[in-house]
Design an enzyme around this catalytic site. Structure first.
Site, mmCIF file in Angstrom:
data_model
loop_
_atom_site.group_PDB
_atom_site.id
_atom_site.type_symbol
_atom_site.label_atom_id
_atom_site.label_comp_id
_atom_site.label_asym_id
_atom_site.label_seq_id
_atom_site.Cartn_x
_atom_site.Cartn_y
_atom_site.Cartn_z
ATOM 1 N N PRO A 192 0.660 2.123 -2.057
ATOM 2 C CA PRO A 192 1.837 2.246 -2.920
ATOM 3 C C PRO A 192 1.906 1.229 -4.062
ATOM 4 O O PRO A 192 1.539 0.076 -3.888
ATOM 5 C CB PRO A 192 3.010 2.031 -1.954
ATOM 6 C CG PRO A 192 2.433 1.340 -0.783
ATOM 7 C CD PRO A 192 1.023 1.829 -0.667
ATOM 8 N N ASN A 193 2.371 1.741 -5.175
ATOM 9 C CA ASN A 193 2.634 0.962 -6.394
ATOM 10 C C ASN A 193 1.380 0.535 -7.148
ATOM 11 O O ASN A 193 1.483 -0.024 -8.242
ATOM 12 C CB ASN A 193 3.514 -0.273 -6.096
ATOM 13 C CG ASN A 193 4.840 0.130 -5.514
ATOM 14 O OD1 ASN A 193 5.554 0.940 -6.096
ATOM 15 N ND2 ASN A 193 5.179 -0.381 -4.330
ATOM 16 N N ARG A 228 3.225 -3.143 -13.667
ATOM 17 C CA ARG A 228 3.729 -3.878 -12.519
ATOM 18 C C ARG A 228 3.292 -5.350 -12.539
ATOM 19 O O ARG A 228 2.096 -5.632 -12.541
ATOM 20 C CB ARG A 228 3.128 -3.179 -11.306
ATOM 21 C CG ARG A 228 3.305 -3.854 -10.034
ATOM 22 C CD ARG A 228 2.491 -3.208 -8.939
ATOM 23 N NE ARG A 228 3.008 -3.736 -7.708
ATOM 24 C CZ ARG A 228 2.340 -3.782 -6.588
ATOM 25 N NH1 ARG A 228 1.142 -3.267 -6.501
ATOM 26 N NH2 ARG A 228 2.892 -4.303 -5.521
ATOM 27 N N TYR A 234 -0.921 -8.973 -11.165
ATOM 28 C CA TYR A 234 -1.911 -7.903 -10.998
ATOM 29 C C TYR A 234 -2.726 -7.594 -12.257
ATOM 30 O O TYR A 234 -3.602 -6.732 -12.214
ATOM 31 C CB TYR A 234 -1.206 -6.629 -10.502
ATOM 32 C CG TYR A 234 -0.531 -6.833 -9.158
ATOM 33 C CD1 TYR A 234 -1.293 -7.062 -8.012
ATOM 34 C CD2 TYR A 234 0.862 -6.822 -9.029
ATOM 35 C CE1 TYR A 234 -0.687 -7.264 -6.780
ATOM 36 C CE2 TYR A 234 1.477 -7.021 -7.798
ATOM 37 C CZ TYR A 234 0.698 -7.244 -6.687
ATOM 38 O OH TYR A 234 1.290 -7.452 -5.461
ATOM 39 N N ASN A 237 -7.126 -0.615 -0.134
ATOM 40 C CA ASN A 237 -6.104 -1.587 -0.508
ATOM 41 C C ASN A 237 -4.788 -0.945 -0.071
ATOM 42 O O ASN A 237 -4.233 -0.109 -0.799
ATOM 43 C CB ASN A 237 -6.102 -1.853 -2.009
ATOM 44 C CG ASN A 237 -5.055 -2.894 -2.386
ATOM 45 O OD1 ASN A 237 -4.183 -3.228 -1.582
ATOM 46 N ND2 ASN A 237 -5.126 -3.399 -3.605
ATOM 47 N N ALA A 246 1.515 -2.727 -0.024
ATOM 48 C CA ALA A 246 2.576 -3.267 0.831
ATOM 49 C C ALA A 246 2.420 -2.863 2.302
ATOM 50 O O ALA A 246 2.854 -3.596 3.206
ATOM 51 C CB ALA A 246 3.938 -2.820 0.308
ATOM 52 N N GLU A 290 -11.346 -4.139 3.493
ATOM 53 C CA GLU A 290 -9.995 -4.275 2.927
ATOM 54 C C GLU A 290 -10.064 -5.071 1.625
ATOM 55 O O GLU A 290 -10.758 -6.085 1.567
ATOM 56 C CB GLU A 290 -9.143 -5.033 3.963
ATOM 57 C CG GLU A 290 -7.744 -5.382 3.533
ATOM 58 C CD GLU A 290 -7.039 -6.265 4.586
ATOM 59 O OE1 GLU A 290 -7.712 -6.775 5.524
ATOM 60 O OE2 GLU A 290 -5.824 -6.446 4.444
ATOM 61 N N HIS A 343 -7.684 -6.667 -1.726
ATOM 62 C CA HIS A 343 -6.413 -6.959 -2.410
ATOM 63 C C HIS A 343 -6.733 -7.578 -3.753
ATOM 64 O O HIS A 343 -7.604 -8.461 -3.836
ATOM 65 C CB HIS A 343 -5.554 -7.927 -1.589
ATOM 66 C CG HIS A 343 -5.208 -7.375 -0.252
ATOM 67 N ND1 HIS A 343 -4.229 -6.428 -0.085
ATOM 68 C CD2 HIS A 343 -5.764 -7.577 0.965
ATOM 69 C CE1 HIS A 343 -4.182 -6.090 1.188
ATOM 70 N NE2 HIS A 343 -5.101 -6.757 1.854
ATOM 71 N N LEU A 344 -6.020 -7.134 -4.770
ATOM 72 C CA LEU A 344 -6.218 -7.691 -6.105
ATOM 73 C C LEU A 344 -5.818 -9.163 -6.145
ATOM 74 O O LEU A 344 -6.517 -10.003 -6.712
ATOM 75 C CB LEU A 344 -5.374 -6.914 -7.125
ATOM 76 C CG LEU A 344 -5.776 -5.447 -7.335
ATOM 77 C CD1 LEU A 344 -4.619 -4.671 -7.950
ATOM 78 C CD2 LEU A 344 -7.015 -5.358 -8.219
ATOM 79 N N ARG A 372 0.543 -16.447 -1.481
ATOM 80 C CA ARG A 372 1.747 -15.893 -2.099
ATOM 81 C C ARG A 372 2.892 -16.050 -1.102
ATOM 82 O O ARG A 372 2.989 -17.063 -0.423
ATOM 83 C CB ARG A 372 1.499 -14.419 -2.485
ATOM 84 C CG ARG A 372 0.444 -14.252 -3.590
ATOM 85 C CD ARG A 372 0.270 -12.808 -3.988
ATOM 86 N NE ARG A 372 1.522 -12.231 -4.477
ATOM 87 C CZ ARG A 372 1.716 -10.918 -4.649
ATOM 88 N NH1 ARG A 372 0.719 -10.065 -4.410
ATOM 89 N NH2 ARG A 372 2.876 -10.450 -5.068
#
Ligand code: DQA
Length: 142
Positions: A9-10, A17, A22, A73, A76, A97, A99-100, A106
């Site tokens: 998502p997103n 975004r 990102y 990825n 969320a 897996e 993630h950007l 974070r």
């Protein structure tokens, strides 16, 4: 080698975004990057993006017997989805897996990943390059 690349998502909102986190390149650019990386590495890839957890579960299930690997990825859903973890366990397809952003540096809630419990490797904080690294991991297994 046939790989399924799943974006959660997103991620379709890339470029708009939170560009400070990102980046400014859009989702189409990410897809083009993945396509060209796969071509260079001589891998066959199918790209899938969804904002819906159940659709991601469905596509993982449909990968059974059809794909040699999954790059995901989960966005969320990384931090919330037992359903995606269980689907990956159910099909038993090697998974990397991506993630950007660097989820370990974070918010506290981003540090835990359900998918990491099953992933052969987790790559984060490298932006688009993380997807290339994931594809390279599979190319090395050939
Ligand atoms: C993300 C990190 C997640 O915490 C976040 O919810 C995302 C994107 C990343 O690629 O950095 O949507 O998976």
């Amino acid at each position: 080698m046939k790989l399924l690349v799943i974006n959660g998502p997103n991620l379709n909102m890339l470029g708009i975004r939170e560009p400070d986190i990102y980046g400014t390149k859009n989702f189409k650019a990410l897809e083009a990057f993945i396509w060209s990386s796969a071509e260079e590495l001589d891998l066959e890839v199918t790209l899938f993006q969804s904002n819906h957890e159940g659709e991601i579960v469905d596509v993982i299930q449909s990968a059974y017997g059809a794909y040699d690997g999954i790059v995901i990825n989960p966005a969320a859903y990384t931090h919330t989805s037992v359903a995606i973890l269980d689907a990956l366990k159910a099909v038993g397809i090697p998974t990397v897996e991506v993630h950007l952003s660097d989820i370990n540096n974070r918010d506290e809630f981003r540090k835990f990943s359900y998918v990491s419990l099953v992933a052969k490797k987790t790559i984060c904080g490298l932006g688009f390059e993380g997807y290339r690294k994931a594809l390279e991991w599979f190319a090395e297994q050939k």
